[in-house]
Design a protein around this motif. Sequence first.
Motif, mmCIF file in Angstrom:
data_model
loop_
_atom_site.group_PDB
_atom_site.id
_atom_site.type_symbol
_atom_site.label_atom_id
_atom_site.label_comp_id
_atom_site.label_asym_id
_atom_site.label_seq_id
_atom_site.Cartn_x
_atom_site.Cartn_y
_atom_site.Cartn_z
ATOM 1 N N MET A 187 81.794 50.378 46.800
ATOM 2 C CA MET A 187 81.611 50.994 45.482
ATOM 3 C C MET A 187 82.463 50.301 44.418
ATOM 4 N N GLY A 188 83.668 49.927 44.779
ATOM 5 C CA GLY A 188 84.532 49.258 43.817
ATOM 6 C C GLY A 188 84.144 47.822 43.540
ATOM 7 N N TRP A 189 83.224 47.311 44.347
ATOM 8 C CA TRP A 189 82.793 45.924 44.200
ATOM 9 C C TRP A 189 81.444 45.805 43.488
ATOM 10 N N VAL A 190 80.939 46.904 42.943
ATOM 11 C CA VAL A 190 79.644 46.856 42.253
ATOM 12 C C VAL A 190 79.623 45.820 41.132
ATOM 13 N N PRO A 191 80.669 45.732 40.281
ATOM 14 C CA PRO A 191 80.642 44.695 39.237
ATOM 15 C C PRO A 191 80.493 43.291 39.817
ATOM 16 N N LEU A 192 81.209 43.002 40.906
ATOM 17 C CA LEU A 192 81.099 41.679 41.516
ATOM 18 C C LEU A 192 79.715 41.467 42.116
ATOM 19 N N LEU A 193 79.166 42.495 42.767
ATOM 20 C CA LEU A 193 77.812 42.382 43.321
ATOM 21 C C LEU A 193 76.811 42.080 42.207
ATOM 22 N N ALA A 194 76.999 42.725 41.058
ATOM 23 C CA ALA A 194 76.108 42.482 39.933
ATOM 24 C C ALA A 194 76.247 41.047 39.426
ATOM 25 N N ILE A 195 77.488 40.582 39.315
ATOM 26 C CA ILE A 195 77.723 39.217 38.826
ATOM 27 C C ILE A 195 77.105 38.195 39.767
ATOM 28 N N VAL A 196 77.242 38.416 41.071
ATOM 29 C CA VAL A 196 76.628 37.514 42.047
ATOM 30 C C VAL A 196 75.107 37.518 41.883
ATOM 31 N N SER A 197 74.545 38.701 41.651
ATOM 32 C CA SER A 197 73.089 38.801 41.440
ATOM 33 C C SER A 197 72.675 38.033 40.194
ATOM 34 N N TYR A 198 73.441 38.182 39.101
ATOM 35 C CA TYR A 198 73.136 37.443 37.869
ATOM 36 C C TYR A 198 73.215 35.945 38.119
ATOM 37 N N ALA A 199 74.214 35.530 38.896
ATOM 38 C CA ALA A 199 74.392 34.102 39.174
ATOM 39 C C ALA A 199 73.199 33.547 39.953
ATOM 40 N N ILE A 200 72.706 34.326 40.906
ATOM 41 C CA ILE A 200 71.534 33.885 41.679
ATOM 42 C C ILE A 200 70.321 33.724 40.763
ATOM 43 N N ILE A 201 70.120 34.700 39.869
ATOM 44 C CA ILE A 201 69.005 34.618 38.916
ATOM 45 C C ILE A 201 69.160 33.393 38.018
ATOM 46 N N ALA A 202 70.387 33.158 37.548
ATOM 47 C CA ALA A 202 70.641 32.021 36.664
ATOM 48 C C ALA A 202 70.363 30.706 37.378
ATOM 49 N N VAL A 203 70.764 30.598 38.636
ATOM 50 C CA VAL A 203 70.525 29.369 39.401
ATOM 51 C C VAL A 203 69.021 29.153 39.598
ATOM 52 N N LEU A 204 68.311 30.230 39.952
ATOM 53 C CA LEU A 204 66.864 30.109 40.135
ATOM 54 C C LEU A 204 66.181 29.683 38.835
ATOM 55 N N ALA A 205 66.627 30.276 37.713
ATOM 56 C CA ALA A 205 66.044 29.912 36.416
ATOM 57 C C ALA A 205 66.354 28.463 36.070
ATOM 58 N N GLN A 206 67.568 28.037 36.359
ATOM 59 C CA GLN A 206 67.938 26.653 36.067
ATOM 60 C C GLN A 206 67.132 25.674 36.902
ATOM 61 N N LEU A 207 66.994 25.969 38.185
ATOM 62 C CA LEU A 207 66.255 25.066 39.072
ATOM 63 C C LEU A 207 64.783 24.980 38.688
ATOM 64 N N ARG A 208 64.216 26.098 38.260
ATOM 65 C CA ARG A 208 62.784 26.129 37.937
ATOM 66 C C ARG A 208 62.493 25.692 36.507
ATOM 67 N N LEU A 209 63.339 26.136 35.561
ATOM 68 C CA LEU A 209 63.026 25.959 34.147
ATOM 69 C C LEU A 209 63.935 24.980 33.420
ATOM 70 N N ASP A 210 64.983 24.515 34.081
ATOM 71 C CA ASP A 210 65.968 23.647 33.445
ATOM 72 C C ASP A 210 66.452 24.261 32.127
ATOM 73 N N VAL A 211 67.010 25.443 32.228
ATOM 74 C CA VAL A 211 67.444 26.194 31.060
ATOM 75 C C VAL A 211 68.455 25.404 30.245
ATOM 76 N N LEU A 212 69.442 24.824 30.886
ATOM 77 C CA LEU A 212 70.477 24.094 30.172
ATOM 78 C C LEU A 212 69.887 22.901 29.422
ATOM 79 N N GLY A 213 68.939 22.208 30.040
ATOM 80 C CA GLY A 213 68.293 21.090 29.385
ATOM 81 C C GLY A 213 67.504 21.528 28.158
ATOM 82 N N ALA A 214 66.875 22.700 28.247
ATOM 83 C CA ALA A 214 66.082 23.205 27.123
ATOM 84 C C ALA A 214 66.973 23.655 25.969
ATOM 85 N N LEU A 215 68.175 24.152 26.308
ATOM 86 C CA LEU A 215 69.077 24.660 25.277
ATOM 87 C C LEU A 215 69.854 23.534 24.596
ATOM 88 N N PHE A 216 70.131 22.495 25.376
ATOM 89 C CA PHE A 216 70.950 21.418 24.829
ATOM 90 C C PHE A 216 70.174 20.108 24.786
#
Length: 200
Positions: free
Chosen positions: A171-200
């Motif tokens: 229960m006390g680790w919910v914020p970290l679990l959420a951050i890990v989930s966000y990181a996974i989504i961000a990695v998937l988006a980067q690998l598929r969409l090259d988000v950083l390349g599109a932004l910069f």
Amino acid sequence: MPPQQTHTRPLALAIWLIIAGAIGWWAAFSLTAERFHLLQNPGSTASCDFSPLVQCTANLASWQGSVFGFPNPILGLAGWVAPIVVGFAILAHARFARWFWWLFELGLTFAFVFVIWLIGQSIYVLGTLCPWCMVTWVVTIPTYYAVTLHVLRAGLLPAPPAIRRGAEALMGWVPLLAIVSYAIIAVLAQLRLDVLGALF
């Protein structure tokens, strides 16, 4: 005989439910307003369209944006009221029956699964990142984790003592679990969409 319920007044959870519910509701309201704008002004774009990658219009206009025959944000307008009400009720010393928590957990499970599906559709099919949709993802994921762990640790769902203790510890680790989930989504988006390349 069901196990005795504990944690009958989870104040931290109550406060989070109110905050998450308010943020989620505002995101749903904003998307609904954008949808009305697009309907009233055919051919226009939403105010949250910042680039071909970061936009709302493609998501709102797609069939994925109206899976049940009406715009998805309407689900949010109705659904996000529940966490707000539950949060305030807990602060007011309300105690809910087990069946109520089961239904609440069922609703959040549906929301979590639906959001995961929408994330997949957004990244792998539509190729866009909708700003208000991402706000919804950000609050749905930790809310699901927090409520699921609460109903397990409190004995509201049948579970062995070891699982209840594990839920209590996590229960006390919910914020970290959420951050890990966000990181996974961000990695998937980067690998598929090259988000950083599109932004910069």
